[in-house]
Write an enzyme that holds these catalytic residues in place. Sequence first.
Site, PDB file in Angstrom:
ATOM      1  N   ARG A   1       0.832  -1.205   0.000  1.00  0.00           N
ATOM      2  CA  ARG A   1       0.000   0.000   0.000  1.00  0.00           C
ATOM      3  C   ARG A   1       0.861   1.246   0.000  1.00  0.00           C
ATOM      4  O   ARG A   1       1.885   1.308   0.666  1.00  0.00           O
ATOM      5  CB  ARG A   1      -0.896  -0.002   1.246  1.00  0.00           C
ATOM      6  CG  ARG A   1      -1.842   1.176   1.326  1.00  0.00           C
ATOM      7  CD  ARG A   1      -2.673   1.141   2.584  1.00  0.00           C
ATOM      8  NE  ARG A   1      -1.927   1.695   3.711  1.00  0.00           N
ATOM      9  CZ  ARG A   1      -2.385   1.710   4.950  1.00  0.00           C
ATOM     10  NH1 ARG A   1      -3.557   1.196   5.254  1.00  0.00           N
ATOM     11  NH2 ARG A   1      -1.675   2.239   5.920  1.00  0.00           N
TER      12      ARG A   1
ATOM     13  N   CYS B   1       0.149   5.419   0.694  1.00  0.00           N
ATOM     14  CA  CYS B   1      -0.849   6.349   1.216  1.00  0.00           C
ATOM     15  C   CYS B   1      -0.339   7.758   0.969  1.00  0.00           C
ATOM     16  O   CYS B   1       0.761   8.108   1.379  1.00  0.00           O
ATOM     17  CB  CYS B   1      -1.077   6.107   2.707  1.00  0.00           C
ATOM     18  SG  CYS B   1      -2.444   7.066   3.375  1.00  0.00           S
TER      19      CYS B   1
END
Length: 116
Positions: free
Chosen positions: A91, A93
């Site tokens: 991920r 962000c």
Amino acid sequence: MSSPPYTPALRTGDWIAVSGQVPLRDGTFLTDRPFGEQVDAVLANVSDRLAEHGAGLGDVVKTTVFLTDMSDYSVLNERWVAAFAEPRPSRSCVAVAGLPFDVRVEVEAWAVAPAD
């Protein structure tokens, strides 16, 4: 609301690309709801887009999250752990100045398509 000018989820070969999903359920933006509920709605939308191609959250390998307020990061992580089993997808962000429709969170995802 009219159709978006992009494909919400597209399968190409062994991959499914899910366009950025926002906290929209049943035609209503959940901008007045607590942030955790907004994340739950976004992840439900990602799941729904994947299901259209026979996949699920367990098939996701990479995500990108866009937040308008990094103080929401800890709540995002709590909801993320509840939604994704180990091993969780990689991920990124990113803090952004704004998102469409004044939402606070958007998530895009890449998944490996299940074998036919």
